[in-house]
Enzyme design. Structure first.
Site, PDB file in Angstrom:
ATOM      1  CB  CYS A 198      -7.057   4.007  -6.452  1.00 47.40           C
ATOM      2  SG  CYS A 198      -5.664   5.004  -7.019  1.00 47.40           S
ATOM      3  CB  SER A 257       9.345   7.949  -8.837  1.00 51.93           C
ATOM      4  OG  SER A 257       8.081   8.394  -8.345  1.00 51.93           O
ATOM      5  CG  ASP A 270      -1.302   0.459  -4.163  1.00 56.44           C
ATOM      6  OD1 ASP A 270      -2.339   0.746  -4.803  1.00 56.44           O
ATOM      7  OD2 ASP A 270      -1.099   0.826  -2.988  1.00 56.44           O
ATOM      8  NE  ARG A 321      -1.199  -1.548   4.136  1.00 55.05           N
ATOM      9  CZ  ARG A 321      -1.755  -0.358   3.920  1.00 55.05           C
ATOM     10  NH1 ARG A 321      -1.661   0.218   2.724  1.00 55.05           N
ATOM     11  NH2 ARG A 321      -2.412   0.278   4.875  1.00 55.05           N
ATOM     12  CG  PHE A 377       3.487   2.143  -8.775  1.00 57.54           C
ATOM     13  CD1 PHE A 377       3.743   3.326  -9.455  1.00 57.54           C
ATOM     14  CD2 PHE A 377       3.248   0.989  -9.508  1.00 57.54           C
ATOM     15  CE1 PHE A 377       3.729   3.357 -10.847  1.00 57.54           C
ATOM     16  CE2 PHE A 377       3.244   1.012 -10.894  1.00 57.54           C
ATOM     17  CZ  PHE A 377       3.486   2.202 -11.563  1.00 57.54           C
ATOM     18  CG  ASN A 396       9.258   5.834 -14.623  1.00 57.97           C
ATOM     19  OD1 ASN A 396       8.908   4.814 -15.189  1.00 57.97           O
ATOM     20  ND2 ASN A 396       8.561   6.950 -14.668  1.00 57.97           N
TER      21      ASN A 396
END
Length: 396
Positions: A340, A253, A300, A216, A231, A279
Site C-alpha cells: 500500500c 505483532s 499484507d 480477500r 501481518f 514480528n
C-alpha cells in the site's frame, strides 16, 4: 489579487505561475504553493477562483494556508458550490456504489477527489458512518455534508474519525467524536459469507481495511491446505481463507489485534486457526530455518515507504518478506502479496517480487494483478490514488 477573470466575481482570485499552469493542464487536482503567484490574504478553507497567468478562469478550489498543497480543485466551471452542488455529487457517488458493491454491508461511500469531495472520506459499516476530513475546506462544510448524508441514508450513527495525522499538516486538530446516534463498541459487518467485528472509533483507517475487500474474496477462491496470514491485523484475510484451509496460521505483532482476530474466528465458528504474536520478519526467518511449508501465504504489510526517503528501506523490506514467502511455499502454492506504499509503483513492486522469486530459486506465475476495491475508485490524474498493489502468484 486580480479582477481580470471570467470566474465567480464574489471569490478571491489566485493566479498560477506559468509552471503552475503547465501542471494544472495535466489534470492533477492539487496545486502546490510554489506554483502560485503572490497571494492575497486568504483564510484556510476558503473557496477561491483559480486563474492562469493571463487571468483566464481555470476553476474553483479550496485553499490551504498551511500545507504545501495550496489548492485542491473543486470544479473547473463557474457554478454555485452550494448544497445542491454537493447533493449532486453525493447522489452520483451513492449511485456508483449501488452498481459496483455487492454482498456486503460495509463499503466506502465517498473517496475524496475521486468522488469530487476533496479531502473527505465517508465509510459505512452496517449503517454506522465514519467520516474523515483532511482539509479545512471540507471541514467547514461538514454540517452541510452530514445533513445530506442524514437525508439520503438515515444512518444509525455518524462518527468523525479525525485522528489521521495528516490533518496536522493542514492545521486541523485531532480527535474522534460520535456526533449523531449511538455507536456500539463494535459493529458486526459482513463480507460475502464472512462476518467481521469493526471498531469504528479506534480501528485502523476508519475501522477496517475496506480497500482489500475484493482482494480477500479473490484470495479465498484460490486458498487451501496449510495457510499463512502474515501481518494479519484482525484476521480479515484469514477469515476468508479459513473455510477451504486445513489450518491457518495468523502472525501479527499486536496482541490487541490478535484478540479481535480470535473474536472474529469465534463469530464465524472457525476452529482451524493458530494465532501467533510475533514480528513477521522474525517469524518468516525462523519458519524457513525450521523447514515449514505452506500452500497459501498472504502478505499484507503496512506501508514500508511512507515517503520517498523510505524507498531504499522499503525495497529491502518487501524483498525480504517475499523471498521468505517463496521459500516457504509448496510447489503449486499461492502467494497473495500486497503493497500500500504509493511511493513504490506497481512496476517497481513487480520487479521486487520477481527478484525475490529468483533469489528463492522459484518460478512464479502471475495469476492476477489487482488494486483497491471498486468502491475506492482511482483518478488517472491523481496517481496518489493508485496506491494499493495486490499480486496473486503461483509458485512452482
Amino acid at each position: 489579487m486580480t479582477k481580470d477573470t471570467s470566474g465567480p466575481s464574489h471569490l478571491q482570485v489566485v493566479r498560477l505561475t506559468n509552471k503552475g499552469l503547465r501542471w494544472r493542464r495535466t489534470g492533477h487536482p492539487w496545486v502546490y504553493r510554489n506554483d502560485l503567484e503572490d497571494l492575497p490574504e486568504i483564510l484556510a478553507g476558503d473557496l477561491v477562483a483559480v486563474a492562469g497567468p493571463d487571468g483566464r478562469f481555470l476553476g474553483q478550489a479550496f485553499y490551504s494556508a498551511a500545507s504545501r498543497i495550496a489548492l485542491r480543485m473543486v470544479t473547473e466551471i463557474d457554478e454555485p458550490v452550494d448544497r445542491g452542488f454537493w447533493e449532486g455529487r453525493l447522489t452520483r457517488a451513492l449511485d456508483y456504489r449501488r452498481r459496483v458493491v455487492a454482498d456486503t454491508d460495509a463499503c466506502r461511500l465517498i473517496y475524496g477527489e475521486a468522488d469530487g469531495f476533496p479531502g473527505l472520506v465517508v465509510d459505512s459499516y452496517g449503517g454506522h458512518l465514519a467520516l474523515q476530513t483532511l482539509h479545512p475546506g471540507m471541514e467547514r462544510r461538514l454540517p452541510e455534508i452530514i445533513d445530506l448524508l442524514k437525508a439520503h441514508l438515515a444512518p444509525l450513527s455518524v462518527t468523525l474519525r479525525h485522528d489521521a495525522e495528516v490533518r496536522l499538516q493542514e492545521g486541523l486538530p485531532l480527535g474522534v467524536e460520535t456526533v449523531l446516534g449511538q455507536l456500539p463498541p463494535r459493529v458486526e459487518i459482513r463480507e460475502g459469507l464472512v462476518r467481521l467485528w469493526v471498531d469504528v472509533r479506534a480501528g485502523q483507517k476508519t475501522g477496517l481495511f475496506l480497500d482489500q475487500r475484493e482482494n480477500r474474496l479473490a484470495a479465498a477462491a484460490l486458498a487451501g491446505g496449510e495457510v499463512l496470514d502474515a501481518f494479519a491485523y484482525q484476521g480479515a484475510f484469514a477469515m476468508h481463507l479459513a473455510p477451504r484451509a486445513t489450518r491457518v496460521t495468523l502472525v501479527e505483532s499486536s496482541g490487541a489485534a490478535l484478540s479481535v482476530a480470535q473474536d472474529n474466528a469465534s463469530l464465524n465458528g472457525y476452529e482451524n486457526l493458530d494465532l501467533v504474536k510475533a514480528n513477521v520478519f522474525t517469524f518468516l526467518k525462523e519458519a524457513v530455518a525450521a523447514g515449514r511449508r505452506f500452500d497459501c501465504i498472504s502478505l499484507d504489510p503496512p506501508a514500508f515507504a511512507k515517503s520517498r526517503r523510505d524507498r531504499e528501506a522499503a525495497y529491502k523490506g518487501y524483498k525480504e518478506i517475499n523471498r521468505r514467502a517463496f521459500q516457504l511455499l509448496n510447489p503449486g502454492g499461492i502467494l497473495v502479496t500486497c503493497s500500500c506504499s504509493y511511493n513504490l509503483s506497481e512496476p517497481e513492486f513487480l520487479a521486487i517480487v520477481r527478484e525475490a522469486a529468483a533469489d528463492a530459486h522459484r518460478l512464479a506465475r502471475l495469476v492476477e494483478r489487482r488494486g483497491a476495491a471498486k468502491d475506492h475508485p482511482a483518478l488517472l490524474s491523481l496517481p496518489e490514488s493508485l496506491y494499493l498493489k495486490c499480486l496473486i502468484l503461483e509458485a512452482e
